[in-house]
Write a protein that holds these residues in place. Structure first.
Motif, PDB file in Angstrom:
ATOM      1  N   LEU A   1     -14.620  23.945 -16.470  1.00 61.31           N
ATOM      2  CA  LEU A   1     -15.460  23.079 -15.626  1.00 61.31           C
ATOM      3  C   LEU A   1     -16.582  22.407 -16.414  1.00 61.31           C
ATOM      4  N   SER A   2     -17.120  23.148 -17.403  1.00 60.49           N
ATOM      5  CA  SER A   2     -18.216  22.586 -18.203  1.00 60.49           C
ATOM      6  C   SER A   2     -17.735  21.412 -19.054  1.00 60.49           C
ATOM      7  N   VAL A   3     -16.418  21.335 -19.297  1.00 63.09           N
ATOM      8  CA  VAL A   3     -15.850  20.198 -20.043  1.00 63.09           C
ATOM      9  C   VAL A   3     -15.457  19.092 -19.053  1.00 63.09           C
ATOM     10  N   ALA A   4     -14.847  19.515 -17.948  1.00 64.35           N
ATOM     11  CA  ALA A   4     -14.328  18.541 -16.973  1.00 64.35           C
ATOM     12  C   ALA A   4     -15.455  17.721 -16.333  1.00 64.35           C
ATOM     13  N   MET A   5     -16.558  18.377 -15.994  1.00 64.04           N
ATOM     14  CA  MET A   5     -17.649  17.669 -15.294  1.00 64.04           C
ATOM     15  C   MET A   5     -18.243  16.527 -16.124  1.00 64.04           C
ATOM     16  N   PRO A   6     -18.623  16.774 -17.395  1.00 65.95           N
ATOM     17  CA  PRO A   6     -19.153  15.634 -18.182  1.00 65.95           C
ATOM     18  C   PRO A   6     -18.114  14.521 -18.357  1.00 65.95           C
ATOM     19  N   LEU A   7     -16.838  14.920 -18.463  1.00 63.05           N
ATOM     20  CA  LEU A   7     -15.797  13.891 -18.618  1.00 63.05           C
ATOM     21  C   LEU A   7     -15.670  13.052 -17.338  1.00 63.05           C
ATOM     22  N   ILE A   8     -15.825  13.689 -16.184  1.00 60.24           N
ATOM     23  CA  ILE A   8     -15.789  12.933 -14.913  1.00 60.24           C
ATOM     24  C   ILE A   8     -16.977  11.962 -14.864  1.00 60.24           C
ATOM     25  N   VAL A   9     -18.125  12.415 -15.359  1.00 58.15           N
ATOM     26  CA  VAL A   9     -19.314  11.534 -15.392  1.00 58.15           C
ATOM     27  C   VAL A   9     -19.040  10.329 -16.305  1.00 58.15           C
ATOM     28  N   VAL A  10     -18.341  10.585 -17.431  1.00 55.02           N
ATOM     29  CA  VAL A  10     -17.996   9.486 -18.350  1.00 55.02           C
ATOM     30  C   VAL A  10     -17.067   8.497 -17.634  1.00 55.02           C
ATOM     31  N   VAL A  11     -16.058   9.025 -16.932  1.00 55.41           N
ATOM     32  CA  VAL A  11     -15.118   8.171 -16.180  1.00 55.41           C
ATOM     33  C   VAL A  11     -15.886   7.352 -15.138  1.00 55.41           C
ATOM     34  N   GLN A  12     -16.840   8.005 -14.465  1.00 49.97           N
ATOM     35  CA  GLN A  12     -17.631   7.304 -13.444  1.00 49.97           C
ATOM     36  C   GLN A  12     -18.466   6.183 -14.077  1.00 49.97           C
ATOM     37  N   SER A  13     -19.029   6.468 -15.247  1.00 52.05           N
ATOM     38  CA  SER A  13     -19.847   5.451 -15.933  1.00 52.05           C
ATOM     39  C   SER A  13     -18.994   4.240 -16.301  1.00 52.05           C
ATOM     40  N   ILE A  14     -17.753   4.496 -16.728  1.00 52.18           N
ATOM     41  CA  ILE A  14     -16.860   3.375 -17.076  1.00 52.18           C
ATOM     42  C   ILE A  14     -16.480   2.611 -15.802  1.00 52.18           C
ATOM     43  N   SER A  15     -16.199   3.370 -14.732  1.00 54.57           N
ATOM     44  CA  SER A  15     -15.717   2.713 -13.509  1.00 54.57           C
ATOM     45  C   SER A  15     -16.793   1.861 -12.829  1.00 54.57           C
ATOM     46  N   VAL A  16     -18.062   2.123 -13.116  1.00 51.50           N
ATOM     47  CA  VAL A  16     -19.140   1.281 -12.565  1.00 51.50           C
ATOM     48  C   VAL A  16     -18.994  -0.163 -13.057  1.00 51.50           C
ATOM     49  N   LEU A  17     -18.481  -0.311 -14.287  1.00 46.79           N
ATOM     50  CA  LEU A  17     -18.312  -1.651 -14.876  1.00 46.79           C
ATOM     51  C   LEU A  17     -17.241  -2.471 -14.160  1.00 46.79           C
ATOM     52  N   LEU A  18     -16.381  -1.795 -13.370  1.00 42.97           N
ATOM     53  CA  LEU A  18     -15.313  -2.518 -12.658  1.00 42.97           C
ATOM     54  C   LEU A  18     -15.891  -3.558 -11.708  1.00 42.97           C
ATOM     55  N   HIS A  19     -17.086  -3.268 -11.159  1.00 46.10           N
ATOM     56  CA  HIS A  19     -17.694  -4.217 -10.224  1.00 46.10           C
ATOM     57  C   HIS A  19     -18.054  -5.530 -10.902  1.00 46.10           C
ATOM     58  N   PHE A  20     -18.330  -5.465 -12.212  1.00 45.16           N
ATOM     59  CA  PHE A  20     -18.670  -6.690 -12.944  1.00 45.16           C
ATOM     60  C   PHE A  20     -17.401  -7.440 -13.361  1.00 45.16           C
ATOM     61  N   ALA A  21     -16.353  -6.679 -13.688  1.00 43.12           N
ATOM     62  CA  ALA A  21     -15.150  -7.299 -14.254  1.00 43.12           C
ATOM     63  C   ALA A  21     -14.083  -7.618 -13.211  1.00 43.12           C
ATOM     64  N   GLY A  22     -14.134  -6.959 -12.059  1.00 43.38           N
ATOM     65  CA  GLY A  22     -13.066  -7.086 -11.073  1.00 43.38           C
ATOM     66  C   GLY A  22     -13.279  -8.189 -10.056  1.00 43.38           C
ATOM     67  N   PRO A  23     -12.524  -8.141  -8.960  1.00 43.12           N
ATOM     68  CA  PRO A  23     -12.597  -9.220  -7.967  1.00 43.12           C
ATOM     69  C   PRO A  23     -13.773  -9.133  -7.001  1.00 43.12           C
ATOM     70  N   LEU A  24     -14.495  -8.012  -6.993  1.00 47.45           N
ATOM     71  CA  LEU A  24     -15.623  -7.887  -6.058  1.00 47.45           C
ATOM     72  C   LEU A  24     -16.806  -8.656  -6.599  1.00 47.45           C
ATOM     73  N   ARG A  25     -17.321  -9.550  -5.788  1.00 51.31           N
ATOM     74  CA  ARG A  25     -18.388 -10.415  -6.273  1.00 51.31           C
ATOM     75  C   ARG A  25     -19.631 -10.167  -5.452  1.00 51.31           C
ATOM     76  N   ALA A  26     -20.664  -9.687  -6.130  1.00 48.41           N
ATOM     77  CA  ALA A  26     -21.898  -9.352  -5.414  1.00 48.41           C
ATOM     78  C   ALA A  26     -22.768 -10.581  -5.165  1.00 48.41           C
ATOM     79  N   GLY A  27     -22.715 -11.531  -6.036  1.00 49.82           N
ATOM     80  CA  GLY A  27     -23.564 -12.713  -5.879  1.00 49.82           C
ATOM     81  C   GLY A  27     -22.902 -13.922  -6.492  1.00 49.82           C
ATOM     82  N   ALA A  28     -23.585 -15.061  -6.419  1.00 44.47           N
ATOM     83  CA  ALA A  28     -23.004 -16.296  -6.944  1.00 44.47           C
ATOM     84  C   ALA A  28     -23.163 -16.341  -8.462  1.00 44.47           C
TER      85      ALA A  28
END
Lengths: 170, 82
Positions: free
Chosen positions: A59-86
């Motif tokens: 678990l001590s290995v899995a948890m930080p790795l999940i945090v890393v995955v989450q940090s990468i997935s936050v960038l999807l909002h900038f690169a993907g089809p969801l558009r927050a503003g103009a």
């Protein structure tokens, strides 16, 4: 504004530009479909969570790795089809607003379902398997981490699969 | 949801208007006009009325729950004086 302040703000702007995130936000067209990357990140996070649940020593290995995955997935909002503003001078129209609404609703629904299943499931398994309180707490900590990954990936995943192909322009 | 058929592409072609020009005129993304023409997206009443106003036709001339008659059939009917 003093010269020092101007120089400091300029260097902060330059540092932000070097991250590449402003360029991601500004470039067009923004209706880019990301059909596989969020799915891979979501599966990776789920796999890590399952691995951590099956082997509590990991678990001590899995948890930080999940945090890393989450940090990468936050960038999807900038690169993907969801558009927050103009961004990039593009028009955000009713189609984008409708797609964003449906995508975020699907994300919130998935995160809520995960929370309910996770809480009741871990409580049930803890009773059946006679888990120690520490083991139960470690398992419950995984739920908000996974919820963050779900909230970062599911809306982009939904929007990418719901977005029709752009077709030919005239 | 009921399918809403439209004749935007026909009106646009007849007026020699590009998707971008129509999109700019009604304040949407050009891709949205493409989605409308292909039936991938049903417009709001506001957008439908803006498009109709752009072509200076009633909204029911552009949008319908029933499929529109093909132009060739309408011309054939007109030629036969029906």
């Amino acid at each position: 504004m003093s010269r020092t302040s101007t120089r400091l703000i300029g260097s902060l702007d330059a540092a932000a530009r070097r991250t590449g995130i402003p360029a991601l936000v500004m470039r067009g067209p923004r209706r880019r479909r990301l059909r596989w990357l969020p799915a891979v990140l979501l599966l990776l996070a789920c796999g890590l969570a399952i691995y951590g649940l099956l082997d509590p020593t990991m678990l001590s290995v899995a948890m930080p790795l999940i945090v890393v995955v989450q940090s990468i997935s936050v960038l999807l909002h900038f690169a993907g089809p969801l558009r927050a503003g103009a961004a990039g001078g593009e028009i955000i129209d009713e189609f984008d607003r409708d797609l964003n609404l449906r995508a975020w609703l699907s994300g919130f629904a998935a995160a809520t379902a995960l929370a309910l299943i996770g809480l009741f499931g871990s409580a049930g398994v803890a009773l059946l398997m006679r888990w120690s309180p520490i083991r139960l707490v470690e398992t419950v900590i995984l739920i908000p981490l996974l919820m963050l990954v779900v909230l970062s990936t599911v809306p982009t995943l939904y929007a990418s699969w719901a977005l029709p192909s752009p077709g030919e322009d005239d | 949801l009921p399918v809403i058929h439209n004749r935007i592409a026909l009106f646009r072609a007849e007026r020699g208007m590009s998707r971008r020009a129509l999109a700019d005129a009604v304040g949407v993304n050009p891709q949205t006009i493409g989605y409308l023409e292909r039936g991938d997206y049903s417009p709001s009443l506001d957008l439908a009325m803006k498009i109709a106003l752009q072509f200076d036709v009633p909204v029911e001339a552009l949008f319908s729950f029933k499929p529109f008659e093909p132009v060739w059939r309408a011309m054939q009917r007109a030629a036969h004086g029906e």
